[in-house]
Design a protein around this motif. Structure first.
Motif, PDB file in Angstrom:
ATOM      1  N   ILE A  33       0.861  -1.177   0.000  1.00  5.81           N
ATOM      2  CA  ILE A  33       0.000   0.000   0.000  1.00  5.81           C
ATOM      3  C   ILE A  33       0.899   1.229   0.000  1.00  5.81           C
ATOM      4  N   TYR A  34       0.947   1.905  -1.142  1.00  9.88           N
ATOM      5  CA  TYR A  34       1.780   3.089  -1.259  1.00  9.88           C
ATOM      6  C   TYR A  34       0.905   4.342  -1.213  1.00  9.88           C
ATOM      7  N   PRO A  35       1.462   5.454  -0.754  1.00  6.70           N
ATOM      8  CA  PRO A  35       0.741   6.731  -0.938  1.00  6.70           C
ATOM      9  C   PRO A  35       0.567   6.970  -2.435  1.00  6.70           C
ATOM     10  N   SER A  36      -0.650   7.082  -2.905  1.00  7.12           N
ATOM     11  CA  SER A  36      -0.870   7.173  -4.345  1.00  7.12           C
ATOM     12  C   SER A  36      -2.020   8.117  -4.648  1.00  7.12           C
ATOM     13  N   THR A  37      -2.027   8.586  -5.890  1.00  8.00           N
ATOM     14  CA  THR A  37      -3.113   9.431  -6.392  1.00  8.00           C
ATOM     15  C   THR A  37      -3.776   8.690  -7.540  1.00  8.00           C
ATOM     16  N   GLU A  44      -8.203  13.783 -11.270  1.00  8.79           N
ATOM     17  CA  GLU A  44      -7.859  13.214  -9.985  1.00  8.79           C
ATOM     18  C   GLU A  44      -9.123  12.881  -9.205  1.00  8.79           C
ATOM     19  N   VAL A  45      -9.148  11.676  -8.609  1.00  3.75           N
ATOM     20  CA  VAL A  45     -10.253  11.258  -7.769  1.00  3.75           C
ATOM     21  C   VAL A  45      -9.972  11.732  -6.353  1.00  3.75           C
ATOM     22  N   VAL A  46     -10.858  12.550  -5.810  1.00  2.00           N
ATOM     23  CA  VAL A  46     -10.692  13.102  -4.472  1.00  2.00           C
ATOM     24  C   VAL A  46     -11.448  12.239  -3.482  1.00  2.00           C
ATOM     25  N   PHE A  47     -10.769  11.804  -2.429  1.00  2.00           N
ATOM     26  CA  PHE A  47     -11.363  10.927  -1.434  1.00  2.00           C
ATOM     27  C   PHE A  47     -11.711  11.727  -0.191  1.00  2.00           C
ATOM     28  N   GLY A  48     -12.952  11.652   0.222  1.00  2.00           N
ATOM     29  CA  GLY A  48     -13.378  12.366   1.423  1.00  2.00           C
ATOM     30  C   GLY A  48     -13.344  11.461   2.632  1.00  2.00           C
ATOM     31  N   PRO A  58      -7.707   2.843   0.860  1.00  2.00           N
ATOM     32  CA  PRO A  58      -6.586   3.199  -0.014  1.00  2.00           C
ATOM     33  C   PRO A  58      -7.051   3.220  -1.463  1.00  2.00           C
ATOM     34  N   PRO A  59      -6.621   4.194  -2.258  1.00  2.00           N
ATOM     35  CA  PRO A  59      -7.103   4.265  -3.646  1.00  2.00           C
ATOM     36  C   PRO A  59      -6.618   3.126  -4.514  1.00  2.00           C
ATOM     37  N   THR A  60      -5.444   2.547  -4.196  1.00  2.00           N
ATOM     38  CA  THR A  60      -4.924   1.435  -4.992  1.00  2.00           C
ATOM     39  C   THR A  60      -4.196   0.460  -4.085  1.00  2.00           C
ATOM     40  N   LEU A  61      -4.167  -0.806  -4.504  1.00  4.18           N
ATOM     41  CA  LEU A  61      -3.382  -1.850  -3.852  1.00  4.18           C
ATOM     42  C   LEU A  61      -2.586  -2.568  -4.922  1.00  4.18           C
ATOM     43  N   LYS A  64       1.679  -8.608  -6.330  1.00  2.52           N
ATOM     44  CA  LYS A  64       2.373  -9.417  -7.331  1.00  2.52           C
ATOM     45  C   LYS A  64       2.308  -8.789  -8.717  1.00  2.52           C
ATOM     46  N   GLY A  65       2.542  -7.465  -8.771  1.00  2.00           N
ATOM     47  CA  GLY A  65       2.603  -6.773 -10.046  1.00  2.00           C
ATOM     48  C   GLY A  65       1.267  -6.382 -10.630  1.00  2.00           C
ATOM     49  N   THR A  66       0.147  -6.699  -9.958  1.00  2.00           N
ATOM     50  CA  THR A  66      -1.181  -6.337 -10.443  1.00  2.00           C
ATOM     51  C   THR A  66      -1.754  -5.222  -9.588  1.00  2.00           C
ATOM     52  N   LEU A  67      -2.318  -4.216 -10.231  1.00  2.00           N
ATOM     53  CA  LEU A  67      -2.913  -3.091  -9.521  1.00  2.00           C
ATOM     54  C   LEU A  67      -4.398  -3.346  -9.308  1.00  2.00           C
ATOM     55  N   TYR A  68      -4.866  -3.144  -8.066  1.00  2.00           N
ATOM     56  CA  TYR A  68      -6.267  -3.328  -7.734  1.00  2.00           C
ATOM     57  C   TYR A  68      -6.861  -1.994  -7.270  1.00  2.00           C
ATOM     58  N   VAL A  69      -8.119  -1.761  -7.644  1.00  2.00           N
ATOM     59  CA  VAL A  69      -8.845  -0.567  -7.224  1.00  2.00           C
ATOM     60  C   VAL A  69     -10.089  -1.020  -6.477  1.00  2.00           C
TER      61      VAL A  69
END
Length: 444
Positions: A33-37, A44-48, A58-61, A64-69
């Motif tokens: 879990i990285y700090p991400s935008t 840009e998606v703004v999270f409240g 978290p906006p992304t995870l 193993k090389g795959t990005l999940y939203v």
């Protein structure tokens, strides 16, 4: 010997017990879990913050090389509810399975469809993130076969605004709808035709990032033909009439699929590559007379004529096409890595007078049939001094798009559009007569 046997049995028992105690329905998954935008179609998606929680999902995870939203974010962007059922370990977007089951009784004649396993089971609370989807799922909307920049025919004007924001301009079309012009980014330039009932009826783009399904700007004609068999005559039924359209397969092939008309403009000066895309409502296609069209009918004759325009409405549409001509020229120059042209109202006045001259006196030529003046004579008569100048003319086209695409397939006209020495442009449109006046003012 007996001692070692007892020791061995004890070890096996401990190993077995450890396997029993470690057995569970779920397992620990290590993710990053990285700090991400997160961006959705470039925005840009703004999270409240949610009430009662210290942080949002978290906006992304990355795993193993795959990005999940998270589905909660996908649902928010698609304006659809999402949910998670702890009992059945199932996630949903839009209508819940329980609600659907109440509306539609099960059909025993249909085979059961196995449920897909979730990509991952979130350990976060349900109010933070119900489940996750891959980034490909998040962008699937933009890859629809009948969509340009995620926009489709029939979409509401409100959804267009959600997708692209407010347009730079709203201006009339001579075919009875309103053009919304998005020109802030030449790489994503698009024109959206909105009908009087607030629905999309026309979509056009020549921007380098535009795509229609898998066919984008710069695609080869062979790739288009592999995906869409091109017919010499496109036949279909509409409003009780049998329509036959003579296709222009070598310049702007028309493809009709599932009632959706798509025009693929080809660049004859660049190996027949796709240079622009257009999705257009069938009624507007017939209104505009874009192709040679024949139809037969029984009973009442269908009405495919565009609405009659008052003098003021015609003048407003003419002015709109003049502004669009500048936009289209500048996107073409952007693709050629050339600087944009600036609008010259003085040059536009010269262009308008020549278009009016041709329309009033029924001729089509750079040299006036009434005064004998050349393009350069007209500039001098308007007291415009110039270092370089040029003129393009066109007639008989239903809108600025068709006129521009015609100019770009003519070597002489194309040279003017892409002349790196020009700095200004004025356009004049009168009815279906179009004039472009290019110039570089003389240094003072």
């Amino acid at each position: 010997m007996r001692k070692w046997l007892l020791i061995g049995l004890s070890v096996l028992s401990i190993a077995g017990i450890s396997r029993i105690f470690s057995s569970d329905h779920s397992s620990l998954i290590r993710v990053n879990i990285y700090p991400s935008t997160l961006y959705w179609d470039g925005r840009e998606v703004v999270f409240g913050k949610k009430a009662g929680s210290s942080s949002d999902a978290p906006p992304t995870l990355e795993y193993k090389g795959t990005l999940y939203v998270p589905l909660s974010i996908v649902g928010r962007q698609l304006n659809k509810p999402v949910g998670w059922d702890d009992a059945s370990y199932s996630a949903w977007v839009g209508q819940s399975p329980a609600a659907l089951a109440k509306q539609t009784p099960p059909d025993s004649s249909q085979p059961a469809v196995p449920a897909a396993a979730p990509a991952f089971v979130p350990s976060a609370p349900a109010e933070q993130a119900a489940a996750a989807a891959t980034a490909a799922a998040a962008t699937a909307k933009a890859q629809q076969p009948h969509a340009i920049f995620g926009l489709t025919l029939g979409m509401s004007s409100a959804d267009v605004t959600k997708q692209l924001g407010a347009p730079a301009r709203k201006e009339p079309s001579s075919l009875g709808y309103q053009w919304w012009i998005y020109n802030s980014d030449p790489a994503r330039y698009v024109q959206v035709g909105i009908s009087t009932n607030g629905k999309v009826v026309d979509l056009y783009s020549l921007a380098p990032q535009a795509k229609l399904g898998t066919i984008g700007i710069g695609a080869a004609l062979q790739a288009l033909e592999r995906q869409h068999p091109l017919q010499n005559v496109v036949s279909f039924s509409y409003m009780g009439a049998n329509i036959q359209i003579t296709n222009q397969k070598q310049q702007r092939p028309l493809v009709m699929e599932n009632g959706t008309a798509a025009i693929y403009y080809l660049d004859k000066q660049n190996n027949d590559k796709v240079t622009a895309l257009r999705l257009i409502d069938t009624q507007m296609l017939l209104r505009g007379g874009f192709y040679e069209t024949r139809w037969t009918y029984q009973g009442q004759a269908p009405d495919f004529d565009p609405p009659a325009l008052s003098v003021q409405e015609r003048e407003m549409a003419n002015a709109a096409y003049e502004r669009q001509i500048l936009d289209l020229v500048n996107v073409s120059r952007y693709r050629a890595k050339l600087p944009p042209l600036q609008w010259s109202e003085k040059a536009a006045q010269v262009a308008r007078k020549h278009s009016l001259d041709m329309e009033t006196n029924d001729f089509f030529d750079h040299i006036s049939a009434t005064t004998g003046s050349t393009p350069f004579d007209r500039l001098k008569q308007a007291s415009i001094s110039y270092r370089m100048a040029g003129e393009n003319i066109a007639a008989g086209y239903p809108d600025a798009i068709e006129a521009h695409e015609s100019w770009m397939n003519s070597p002489g006209h194309r040279k003017n559009v892409l002349e790196k020495g020009f700095t200004q442009l004025g356009a004049g449109v009168v009815s279906d007569y179009y004039t472009q006046t290019f110039l570089t003012p003389a240094s003072k």
